[in-house]
Scaffold this motif. Structure first.
Motif, PDB file in Angstrom:
ATOM      1  N   VAL A  51       0.889  -1.166  -0.019  1.00 59.86           N
ATOM      2  CA  VAL A  51       0.028   0.096  -0.177  1.00 59.86           C
ATOM      3  C   VAL A  51       0.847   1.246  -0.106  1.00 59.86           C
ATOM      4  CG1 VAL A  51      -1.498   1.452   1.296  1.00 59.86           C
ATOM      5  CG2 VAL A  51      -2.179  -1.031   1.094  1.00 59.86           C
ATOM      6  N   SER A  52       1.884   1.189   0.748  1.00 59.38           N
ATOM      7  CA  SER A  52       2.675   2.620   0.753  1.00 59.38           C
ATOM      8  C   SER A  52       3.373   2.640  -0.419  1.00 59.38           C
ATOM      9  CB  SER A  52       3.826   2.029   1.833  1.00 59.38           C
ATOM     10  OG  SER A  52       4.867   3.104   2.043  1.00 59.38           O
ATOM     11  N   GLN A  53       3.801   1.683  -1.038  1.00 55.60           N
ATOM     12  CA  GLN A  53       4.406   1.767  -2.494  1.00 55.60           C
ATOM     13  C   GLN A  53       3.744   2.713  -3.431  1.00 55.60           C
ATOM     14  OE1 GLN A  53       7.644   1.038  -3.558  1.00 55.60           O
ATOM     15  NE2 GLN A  53       8.494   0.248  -1.899  1.00 55.60           N
ATOM     16  N   VAL A  54       2.329   2.197  -3.227  1.00 58.50           N
ATOM     17  CA  VAL A  54       1.159   2.766  -4.398  1.00 58.50           C
ATOM     18  C   VAL A  54       0.877   4.194  -3.700  1.00 58.50           C
ATOM     19  CG1 VAL A  54      -0.801   2.567  -5.402  1.00 58.50           C
ATOM     20  CG2 VAL A  54       0.705   0.524  -5.230  1.00 58.50           C
ATOM     21  N   ALA A 178       2.510  -7.997  -8.046  1.00 56.49           N
ATOM     22  CA  ALA A 178       1.965  -7.188  -8.985  1.00 56.49           C
ATOM     23  C   ALA A 178       0.376  -6.903  -9.068  1.00 56.49           C
ATOM     24  CB  ALA A 178       2.572  -7.404 -10.266  1.00 56.49           C
ATOM     25  N   TYR A 179      -0.244  -8.288  -9.087  1.00 55.01           N
ATOM     26  CA  TYR A 179      -1.724  -8.163  -9.164  1.00 55.01           C
ATOM     27  C   TYR A 179      -2.177  -7.585  -7.864  1.00 55.01           C
ATOM     28  CZ  TYR A 179      -1.052 -12.243 -12.420  1.00 55.01           C
ATOM     29  OH  TYR A 179      -0.710 -12.864 -13.572  1.00 55.01           O
ATOM     30  N   ALA A 180      -1.507  -7.676  -6.772  1.00 55.81           N
ATOM     31  CA  ALA A 180      -2.171  -7.185  -5.574  1.00 55.81           C
ATOM     32  C   ALA A 180      -1.903  -5.489  -5.764  1.00 55.81           C
ATOM     33  CB  ALA A 180      -1.291  -7.631  -4.334  1.00 55.81           C
ATOM     34  N   ALA A 181      -0.593  -4.816  -6.163  1.00 57.14           N
ATOM     35  CA  ALA A 181      -0.481  -3.319  -6.482  1.00 57.14           C
ATOM     36  C   ALA A 181      -1.465  -2.899  -7.240  1.00 57.14           C
ATOM     37  CB  ALA A 181       0.940  -3.456  -6.867  1.00 57.14           C
ATOM     38  N   GLU A 182      -1.656  -3.706  -8.377  1.00 56.26           N
ATOM     39  CA  GLU A 182      -2.799  -2.999  -9.406  1.00 56.26           C
ATOM     40  C   GLU A 182      -4.137  -2.993  -8.813  1.00 56.26           C
ATOM     41  OE1 GLU A 182      -0.624  -4.992 -13.308  1.00 56.26           O
ATOM     42  OE2 GLU A 182      -2.551  -5.950 -12.433  1.00 56.26           O
ATOM     43  N   TYR A 183      -4.774  -3.811  -7.771  1.00 59.52           N
ATOM     44  CA  TYR A 183      -5.777  -3.923  -7.089  1.00 59.52           C
ATOM     45  C   TYR A 183      -5.848  -2.591  -6.014  1.00 59.52           C
ATOM     46  CZ  TYR A 183      -9.433  -4.947  -3.698  1.00 59.52           C
ATOM     47  OH  TYR A 183     -10.424  -5.154  -2.840  1.00 59.52           O
ATOM     48  N   ILE A 184      -4.749  -2.629  -5.340  1.00 53.67           N
ATOM     49  CA  ILE A 184      -4.561  -1.391  -4.278  1.00 53.67           C
ATOM     50  C   ILE A 184      -4.626  -0.229  -5.104  1.00 53.67           C
ATOM     51  CG2 ILE A 184      -3.011  -0.298  -2.877  1.00 53.67           C
ATOM     52  CD1 ILE A 184      -2.006  -3.428  -2.238  1.00 53.67           C
ATOM     53  N   GLU A 185      -4.029  -0.108  -6.313  1.00 56.68           N
ATOM     54  CA  GLU A 185      -4.208   1.063  -6.847  1.00 56.68           C
ATOM     55  C   GLU A 185      -5.493   1.673  -7.363  1.00 56.68           C
ATOM     56  OE1 GLU A 185      -3.540   2.237 -11.587  1.00 56.68           O
ATOM     57  OE2 GLU A 185      -1.802   1.322 -10.855  1.00 56.68           O
ATOM     58  N   SER A 186      -6.245   0.553  -7.906  1.00 53.91           N
ATOM     59  CA  SER A 186      -7.630   0.808  -8.253  1.00 53.91           C
ATOM     60  C   SER A 186      -8.470   1.378  -7.298  1.00 53.91           C
ATOM     61  CB  SER A 186      -8.395  -0.529  -9.067  1.00 53.91           C
ATOM     62  OG  SER A 186      -8.423  -1.394  -7.765  1.00 53.91           O
ATOM     63  N   ALA A 202       2.432   5.713  -9.692  1.00 52.64           N
ATOM     64  CA  ALA A 202       3.401   4.936  -8.376  1.00 52.64           C
ATOM     65  C   ALA A 202       3.076   3.390  -8.871  1.00 52.64           C
ATOM     66  CB  ALA A 202       2.910   5.270  -7.036  1.00 52.64           C
ATOM     67  N   GLY A 203       1.874   3.030  -9.075  1.00 54.41           N
ATOM     68  CA  GLY A 203       1.389   1.598  -9.276  1.00 54.41           C
ATOM     69  C   GLY A 203       2.150   1.254 -10.634  1.00 54.41           C
ATOM     70  N   LYS A 204       2.132   1.774 -11.788  1.00 54.35           N
ATOM     71  CA  LYS A 204       2.742   1.290 -12.692  1.00 54.35           C
ATOM     72  C   LYS A 204       4.530   0.981 -12.627  1.00 54.35           C
ATOM     73  CE  LYS A 204       3.878   2.606 -17.611  1.00 54.35           C
ATOM     74  NZ  LYS A 204       3.413   3.405 -18.728  1.00 54.35           N
ATOM     75  N   ALA A 205       4.992   2.118 -11.799  1.00 52.13           N
ATOM     76  CA  ALA A 205       6.501   1.873 -11.480  1.00 52.13           C
ATOM     77  C   ALA A 205       6.678   0.822 -10.554  1.00 52.13           C
ATOM     78  CB  ALA A 205       6.820   3.387 -10.563  1.00 52.13           C
TER      79      ALA A 205
END
Length: 297
Positions: A51-54, A178-186, A202-205
């Motif tokens: 979550v912090s990364q995004v 990566a799937y989790a990051a995309e979900y968090i971003e959404s 941030a999510g893409k990076a």
């Protein structure tokens, strides 16, 4: 000890009641964000890191569990109820990873069910079979990019399984993170659209970094002689590492997804036999899990 736990449970229950009476309940609705920094809660340090990364500096992030806590047995603190009630968005692993008491607290304390975001459901988790680590279904997971649709279809077919149906330790596969990051971003974009462009960037990076990590890990593992790519660990937590990178989990000290489970003397002897037969030199244990069995071995 029993009295202490009952007292703590009583305090926790009282906290939930007080929150409900002061407007923090789902019926009262959630507070307006109105351009302010949103309050985000993550149950575990791993989810908190994703979550912090995004989210970066656009969110006020609180992680409920300390790094040293065993997530399978975490005992919620009374103040956790207030933290959850004040959250605009709550991320948790799901897939039976957090203890039932914490899930109940999330459901009772969140201002609305809509703010609860289960990350594990979005990563197309692999099925855990009660027969143990040797029964992990690795077919279709060698190439996550090609098998993504198959994973999703299979996941939907088994969504109603009881505890143990899916392995929640998905962070050992960078593609699934990566799937989790995309979900968090959404979810962050949905709840805080004013910062959508920053979340998306941030999510893409982060996803790009995770995709590169797959190759780095594969290259490192390739330097290990194939006969040495065998693991012993505390409990069933390395299924994704095994499936993704071709390692072999020979045995687990505790034959379960739950690090808190007990084992019998005969099971302990069985693990020792596996270790001796395969000349295993190292046992990989979780820092937060009880190590009494590993120490015995």
């Amino acid at each position: 000890m029993k009295e202490k736990r009952l007292f703590k449970f009583g305090i926790l229950a009282l906290s939930i009641v007080l929150i409900a009476c002061t407007g923090g309940s789902a019926e009262a609705g959630c507070p307006e964000i109105d351009g302010r920094e949103i309050n985000v809660v993550a149950t575990t340090p791993m989810i908190g890191e994703f979550v912090s990364q995004v989210g970066g500096d656009n969110i006020n992030l609180t992680v409920l569990m300390p790094a040293e806590a065993d997530p399978h047995t975490y005992d919620p603190a009374p103040q956790d109820a207030g933290t959850i009630a004040d959250a605009d968005l709550v991320f948790y692993t799901g897939l039976k990873y957090e203890p039932a008491a914490l899930i109940k607290l999330l459901e009772n304390s969140a201002c609305s069910a809509e703010v609860l975001a289960e990350v594990g459901e979005s990563v197309f988790p692999i099925e855990f079979k009660e027969g143990g680590h040797d029964d992990h279904d690795e077919e279709g997971h060698d190439d996550d990019e090609e098998g993504h649709d198959d994973d999703e279809e299979g996941h939907d077919d088994h969504a109603g399984h009881d505890h143990g149906a899916y392995d929640p330790h998905f962070w050992f596969d960078p593609n699934r993170v990566a799937y989790a990051a995309e979900y968090i971003e959404s979810k962050l974009v949905e709840f805080d659209p004013s910062n959508a462009s920053e979340y998306e960037a941030a999510g893409k990076a982060y996803v790009t970094e995770l995709k590169g990590l797959v190759g780095q890990v594969s290259e490192l593992i390739s330097t290990i002689p194939s006969q040495n790519r065998k693991l012993i660990t505390t409990h069933e937590s390395l299924g994704y590492l095994e499936a993704k990178f071709g390692l072999e989990v020979l045995s687990t000290i505790i034959p379960s997804l739950d690090s808190a489970n007990e084992i019998s003397p005969s099971q302990l002897v069985g693990v020792i036999d596996v270790i001796e037969d395969n000349n295993v030199k190292v046992i990989f244990i979780e820092a937060e899990a009880p190590s009494v069995y590993a120490e015995t071995i």
